[in-house]
Each structure stands twice: as structure tokens, then as C-alpha cells.
Design an enzyme around this catalytic site. Structure first.
Site, PDB file in Angstrom:
ATOM      1  N   LYS A 133      14.391  -2.687  11.072  1.00  0.00           N
ATOM      2  CA  LYS A 133      15.288  -1.452  10.936  1.00  0.00           C
ATOM      3  C   LYS A 133      15.979  -1.795   9.744  1.00  0.00           C
ATOM      4  CE  LYS A 133      15.357  -0.125  15.778  1.00  0.00           C
ATOM      5  NZ  LYS A 133      16.037   0.322  16.649  1.00  0.00           N
ATOM      6  N   ALA A 174      15.947 -17.218   7.694  1.00  0.00           N
ATOM      7  CA  ALA A 174      14.515 -17.684   7.731  1.00  0.00           C
ATOM      8  C   ALA A 174      14.147 -17.290   9.164  1.00  0.00           C
ATOM      9  CB  ALA A 174      14.643 -19.002   7.714  1.00  0.00           C
ATOM     10  N   HIS A 177      -8.581   1.983  12.847  1.00  0.00           N
ATOM     11  CA  HIS A 177      -8.109   0.668  12.107  1.00  0.00           C
ATOM     12  C   HIS A 177      -8.412   0.597  10.604  1.00  0.00           C
ATOM     13  CE1 HIS A 177      -7.562  -1.656  16.347  1.00  0.00           C
ATOM     14  NE2 HIS A 177      -6.678  -0.541  16.159  1.00  0.00           N
ATOM     15  N   ASN A 219       0.801  -1.198  -0.037  1.00  0.00           N
ATOM     16  CA  ASN A 219      -0.052   0.025  -0.083  1.00  0.00           C
ATOM     17  C   ASN A 219       0.790   1.152  -0.003  1.00  0.00           C
ATOM     18  OD1 ASN A 219      -2.295  -1.460   0.096  1.00  0.00           O
ATOM     19  ND2 ASN A 219      -2.758  -1.348   2.303  1.00  0.00           N
TER      20      ASN A 219
END
Length: 201
Positions: free
Chosen positions: A161, A155, A118, A91
């Protein structure tokens, strides 16, 4: 690369040209990667005819989900969602370099829901991933992060960050554990299924 077999040549002749037409953003090795007839029957039919991720212009596995594919900018040798159970929500945008792989079950979240409403997403910069990067299975990339070039994300990692170039990073939160060796493959020498629009910008 080894010389293509007769079957590979026939596969490209009958199905390869069709796949090139049906998937305008699919740029891979011409031979020796994915069989074109499998791309047609196992990817294109569920994706386009059964409407599972129909707006993505590259192969997406039927168990994966791509939200806002129009906000994804990607390079060659990169098809986000072609492995099983990958979830990509773009998005806020997703910029992916060349030769980037997403392991099965990996998640890319470019926008969080607002904590006070929300029904709305928060605005953050797009997630940016460099060249020659592999995201390990079941890893999660969170909004606004940047991953440099020549990076391996282990994995199950949670990337909250920025991750510097030439590193191997793992964990929750994801941290650099060692320097990655120089990447060896030269994609300028790859024989592609079709000529890339831009030569590896």
C-alpha cells in the site's frame, strides 16, 4: 566534500569520460562515489559485452535483473539494480525520483500475472517512488504503490500500500512506525560526473 586525490582525477580523465559516454543515464557525484575503472570492468563489461541487462543505460550489477528498462523513468543519484541480487520488473512502468537507493536483494514488481491467464500480466498504474528514498535489503514493492519523499523502507518489508512522505516504514505488510527526520543533503550542491539533462525535475 574533500578535495579529489590525484588518482581520482586520473581515473575520471581516463575512465570517467568513457563511462559518461557508455551510460547516458548515469548521474552521480563526480568524485568520491564509485571508481570509474571499476564501473567499466565490473559493470559495463558483463552488462554490455556479456549481455546481462544490456538495455539499461545505467550501471546494473551482474547478479541483478532489470525487465523493461525502457519503462523506467529515473532521476539523478539513482541506479536501480546497481546492488547485488536486485530484481526489477517494470512492465507497467516505474517512476523514480532523485537520490533513491535499492538495497541488495530488493524486488520491484510492477505487474502481476493474471490469475485466470498466467501468460498475461494485469494492468495497474506504474509504481512511483519520490525523492530521497531508501529501500532496505530484501524488501518487495508490489504493483501500483506510491512511496512519498524522504522515506526509509526497512529491510525485509513488503510494500503493498502507499507510503506517505517523511516516514520510516517497516514490516509485512509495510506500515509507518515513525516520522523521518528532514533530509539534510542538498543535491543542488553536488558536483556531478556530467551535467544533468533536466535540473532535478
Amino acid at each position: 566534500m574533500s578535495k579529489p586525490t590525484l588518482f581520482e582525477k586520473i581515473d575520471f580523465l581516463f575512465f570517467g569520460h568513457l563511462i559518461n559516454f557508455l551510460y547516458p543515464e548515469y548521474y552521480r557525484q563526480k568524485y568520491g562515489y564509485q571508481k570509474y575503472y571499476l564501473l567499466f570492468f565490473h559493470f559495463w563489461i558483463p552488462q554490455k559485452l556479456l549481455r546481462l541487462n544490456p538495455k539499461a543505460n545505467w550501471p546494473v550489477h551482474f547478479t541483478s535483473k532489470i525487465i523493461s528498462p525502457n519503462k523506467i523513468k529515473k532521476g539523478v543519484l539513482c541506479d536501480p539494480g546497481d546492488n547485488p541480487n536486485v530484481y526489477i520488473q517494470a512492465n507497467n512502468g516505474l517512476i523514480i525520483g532523485n537520490n533513491v537507493g535499492f538495497g541488495a536483494g530488493s524486488k520491484v514488481i510492477s505487474a502481476n500475472h493474471s490469475h485466470t491467464n498466467h501468460s498475461k500480466h494485469t494492468k495497474t498504474p506504474p509504481i512511483t517512488i519520490g525523492n530521497n528514498v531508501f529501500i532496505g535489503a530484501n524488501s518487495v514493492l508490489l504493483p501500483g504503490i506510491k512511496i512519498g519523499n524522504n522515506v526509509v523502507i526497512g529491510a525485509g518489508s513488503i510494500v503493498s500500500k502507499n507510503i506517505p512522505s517523511n516516514s520510516v516504514s517497516v514490516g509485512n505488510p509495510c506500515k509507518v512506525i515513525k516520522e523521518n527526520a528532514a533530509y539534510e543533503e542538498d543535491i543542488y550542491n553536488v558536483d556531478f560526473n556530467k551535467k544533468p539533462k533536466n535540473k532535478f525535475d
